[in-house]
Enzyme design. Sequence first.
Site, PDB file in Angstrom:
ATOM      1  N   LYS A 205       9.913  -8.770   2.083  1.00  0.00           N
ATOM      2  CA  LYS A 205       9.824  -9.188   3.487  1.00  0.00           C
ATOM      3  C   LYS A 205       9.264 -10.608   3.578  1.00  0.00           C
ATOM      4  O   LYS A 205       9.779 -11.449   4.277  1.00  0.00           O
ATOM      5  CB  LYS A 205       8.940  -8.184   4.227  1.00  0.00           C
ATOM      6  CG  LYS A 205       8.827  -8.422   5.706  1.00  0.00           C
ATOM      7  CD  LYS A 205       8.064  -7.272   6.357  1.00  0.00           C
ATOM      8  CE  LYS A 205       7.715  -7.596   7.792  1.00  0.00           C
ATOM      9  NZ  LYS A 205       6.952  -6.525   8.440  1.00  0.00           N
ATOM     10  N   GLU A 211       3.878  -9.973  -7.369  1.00  0.00           N
ATOM     11  CA  GLU A 211       4.600  -9.160  -8.357  1.00  0.00           C
ATOM     12  C   GLU A 211       6.105  -9.438  -8.288  1.00  0.00           C
ATOM     13  O   GLU A 211       6.776  -9.629  -9.312  1.00  0.00           O
ATOM     14  CB  GLU A 211       4.367  -7.659  -8.082  1.00  0.00           C
ATOM     15  CG  GLU A 211       2.956  -7.180  -8.306  1.00  0.00           C
ATOM     16  CD  GLU A 211       2.073  -7.274  -7.056  1.00  0.00           C
ATOM     17  OE1 GLU A 211       2.351  -8.114  -6.167  1.00  0.00           O
ATOM     18  OE2 GLU A 211       1.098  -6.510  -6.984  1.00  0.00           O
ATOM     19  N   GLY A 267       7.079  -2.710   6.136  1.00  0.00           N
ATOM     20  CA  GLY A 267       7.584  -2.543   4.773  1.00  0.00           C
ATOM     21  C   GLY A 267       7.921  -1.097   4.443  1.00  0.00           C
ATOM     22  O   GLY A 267       9.011  -0.796   3.938  1.00  0.00           O
ATOM     23  N   ARG A 268       6.998  -0.178   4.741  1.00  0.00           N
ATOM     24  CA  ARG A 268       7.232   1.217   4.335  1.00  0.00           C
ATOM     25  C   ARG A 268       8.249   1.934   5.217  1.00  0.00           C
ATOM     26  O   ARG A 268       8.552   3.104   4.995  1.00  0.00           O
ATOM     27  CB  ARG A 268       5.902   1.976   4.285  1.00  0.00           C
ATOM     28  CG  ARG A 268       5.075   1.908   5.551  1.00  0.00           C
ATOM     29  CD  ARG A 268       3.642   2.346   5.267  1.00  0.00           C
ATOM     30  NE  ARG A 268       2.747   2.124   6.413  1.00  0.00           N
ATOM     31  CZ  ARG A 268       2.149   0.987   6.669  1.00  0.00           C
ATOM     32  NH1 ARG A 268       2.357  -0.070   5.899  1.00  0.00           N
ATOM     33  NH2 ARG A 268       1.323   0.881   7.696  1.00  0.00           N
ATOM     34  N   GLU A 353      -0.653   4.907   3.511  1.00  0.00           N
ATOM     35  CA  GLU A 353      -0.816   3.506   3.933  1.00  0.00           C
ATOM     36  C   GLU A 353      -0.829   3.430   5.466  1.00  0.00           C
ATOM     37  O   GLU A 353      -1.405   2.515   6.042  1.00  0.00           O
ATOM     38  CB  GLU A 353       0.331   2.668   3.357  1.00  0.00           C
ATOM     39  CG  GLU A 353       0.038   1.184   3.321  1.00  0.00           C
ATOM     40  CD  GLU A 353       1.059   0.430   2.491  1.00  0.00           C
ATOM     41  OE1 GLU A 353       0.938   0.427   1.255  1.00  0.00           O
ATOM     42  OE2 GLU A 353       1.986  -0.146   3.070  1.00  0.00           O
ATOM     43  N   HIS A 384       4.496  24.819 -13.383  1.00  0.00           N
ATOM     44  CA  HIS A 384       4.021  24.876 -14.780  1.00  0.00           C
ATOM     45  C   HIS A 384       2.928  23.852 -15.042  1.00  0.00           C
ATOM     46  O   HIS A 384       2.564  23.622 -16.187  1.00  0.00           O
ATOM     47  CB  HIS A 384       5.192  24.665 -15.741  1.00  0.00           C
ATOM     48  CG  HIS A 384       6.180  25.782 -15.683  1.00  0.00           C
ATOM     49  ND1 HIS A 384       6.190  26.835 -16.566  1.00  0.00           N
ATOM     50  CD2 HIS A 384       7.174  26.034 -14.792  1.00  0.00           C
ATOM     51  CE1 HIS A 384       7.154  27.678 -16.246  1.00  0.00           C
ATOM     52  NE2 HIS A 384       7.768  27.218 -15.170  1.00  0.00           N
ATOM     53  N   LYS A 512      -3.726  -8.238  -2.554  1.00  0.00           N
ATOM     54  CA  LYS A 512      -2.949  -9.458  -2.805  1.00  0.00           C
ATOM     55  C   LYS A 512      -3.900 -10.650  -2.959  1.00  0.00           C
ATOM     56  O   LYS A 512      -3.709 -11.516  -3.805  1.00  0.00           O
ATOM     57  CB  LYS A 512      -1.961  -9.712  -1.660  1.00  0.00           C
ATOM     58  CG  LYS A 512      -0.812  -8.681  -1.594  1.00  0.00           C
ATOM     59  CD  LYS A 512       0.226  -9.017  -0.521  1.00  0.00           C
ATOM     60  CE  LYS A 512       1.334  -7.960  -0.466  1.00  0.00           C
ATOM     61  NZ  LYS A 512       2.387  -8.200   0.511  1.00  0.00           N
TER      62      LYS A 512
HETATM   63  C1  G6Q Z   1       4.381  -1.725   3.385  1.00  0.00           C
HETATM   64  C2  G6Q Z   1       3.425  -2.686   2.861  1.00  0.00           C
HETATM   65  C3  G6Q Z   1       3.661  -3.091   1.432  1.00  0.00           C
HETATM   66  C4  G6Q Z   1       4.787  -4.102   1.251  1.00  0.00           C
HETATM   67  C5  G6Q Z   1       4.677  -4.696  -0.133  1.00  0.00           C
HETATM   68  C6  G6Q Z   1       5.767  -5.697  -0.429  1.00  0.00           C
HETATM   69  O1  G6Q Z   1       4.354  -1.252   4.481  1.00  0.00           O
HETATM   70  O2  G6Q Z   1       3.356  -3.768   3.699  1.00  0.00           O
HETATM   71  O3  G6Q Z   1       3.901  -1.992   0.599  1.00  0.00           O
HETATM   72  O4  G6Q Z   1       6.026  -3.496   1.455  1.00  0.00           O
HETATM   73  O5  G6Q Z   1       3.424  -5.290  -0.284  1.00  0.00           O
HETATM   74  O6  G6Q Z   1       5.742  -6.748   0.484  1.00  0.00           O
HETATM   75  P1  G6Q Z   1       6.950  -7.736   0.580  1.00  0.00           P
HETATM   76  O7  G6Q Z   1       8.156  -6.977   1.018  1.00  0.00           O
HETATM   77  O8  G6Q Z   1       6.537  -8.790   1.560  1.00  0.00           O
HETATM   78  O9  G6Q Z   1       7.167  -8.306  -0.792  1.00  0.00           O
END
Ligand code: G6Q
Length: 546
Positions: A205, A211, A267-268, A353, A384, A512
């Site tokens: 996003k 990462e 994001g989620r 989250e 199991h 972050k």
């Molecule tokens: C989701 C969070 C988080 C996010 C990641 C990746 O709701 O905000 O999990 O999706 O940190 O972020 P970017 O998409 O900005 O790389």
Amino acid sequence: MLISKTKEWSNLQAHCKQMQNVKMKELFNNDKERFAKFSLQFNNILFDYSKNIIDDSTIKLLLELAHSTNLKSKIKQMFTGKKINTTENRAVLHTALRNRNSKPVVVDGEDIMPEINNVLDKMETFVEKIHDGEYLGATGKKITTIVNIGIGGSDLGPMMVCQALEYYKVKDINSYFVSNVDGADIANVLKKINPETSLFIIASKTFTTQETMANALAAKKFMVSKLGDSADIIAKHFVALSTNINECKKFGIDEKNIFTFWDWVGGRYSLWSSIGLSIALSIGMNNFEELLTGGYDMDKHFKNADFKNNIPVLMALLGIWYNNFFNAKTLAVIPYCHYLRRFPTFLQQMDMESNGKYITKGNEKVDYNTGPVIWGEAGTNAQHSFFQLIHQGTQMIPVDFISFIANLDGDAKQHNMLLSNFFAQTEALMKGKTEYEVRDELLKENKTEDEINHILPHKVFEGNKPSNTILIDKLTPYTLGMLIAMYEHKVFVQGAIWNVNQFDQWGVELGKQLAKNILSELNSDTTITTHDCSTNALINYCKEKR
Ligand code: G6Q
């Protein structure tokens, strides 16, 4: 005012005291209609919540709690684009992404549906070109491998859906997901792929996440080393899914290959947006749209059904019943479906989250539990490993059991074995096994009285362990869409009642920020003294050992 200070809350506390000693087994014995009373069907989802420690009064009091929080108007606010993400001043409109009727949805005075549909059209054209072999790599070869590079919301949703819908996979397309900044993740994928036929999807996003950018750069380096350093390599083998168009262009991504989305997509909750490109490439655009339709149909159910006939609302209220009144701290989610084995992992982010917050929207500190720990594993594997704790451990662990009536693979006999375990576990957790039953079993095995007394207490199961059963006709893109949206709305209702902002994630932002400071220290030659003595010593020990 905190919800815990309301009369609806105290009524539930008092009621919980009465229900503590109630045995579900007896409730079933006394009411042959219990299943009919405490189960709901919507489309091809059956939601059975009769194996919970509840009676009519429980549901009545929980519904009163929901009404007391103006839940109906909070739901409306979300669907109509009000800025309910108050700490980031954003609307929350993942539901608009799957709005299949294209009725206007307005944010800041503008209908966002045309833009959403434009991106869907762009995705469709791209997916078709890849599948038809019209879009070729820099050396003229057909793309047969996609590598999604993203993390958190830009990884878990599409990864889970691609795995869950593998049965529907388009032939000739293999997908990989890289998320971890540990170089082993990308290295293992790069070892397996052919650069000439691979497409990297950089899903971020913000397009600044450490990462993802590190892995994207590693992929770029790999491609340049294999195919040469030309702009065409990046333009043909990299696409971006992002809100940050400028950064995508700086990376070298061709503008035609940037699939955008918007800040009102969390994001989620983003798998429904262009972040779902890897899904569309894996299973085809028609199937991706079926997924959206499933989500949309669940949205309609959530928006329109009375609370007492509303599956996400009831799921949320049952969760609150255990989390806040029985002090159950976790929820186990067990899909009896191999394809859904990563569903619990995906739900962990969606739920924890969203609702893992202790400050309310009114800036007060809560004095009640919010987000439960979500965990789980595919059945029967879970039986199991950790089911022992659920059956005979010392804490209450409510369980969501999820399965499908039809099998996609294997033979019907084997599927019946899976389903027999699924039904048997819900029954055993509810009923348990009495001393009398155990004694009878042991006598039939010709055990002596001494032997019986020695083993008997260990073989008794108290039962009365609550569970929901979610039984769906068949795993399809459509039913998976419904299932995901159902949990999204469940999480929404809980957050609305707890009055937390479910749509920010300051804990993620903190991570972050923190890592950045230490990274520069790790790269420096000086001894580190800026932290507590443990952190200093660990960093310095690591530097010395290198
Ligand atoms: C989701 C969070 C988080 C996010 C990641 C990746 O709701 O905000 O999990 O999706 O940190 O972020 P970017 O998409 O900005 O790389």
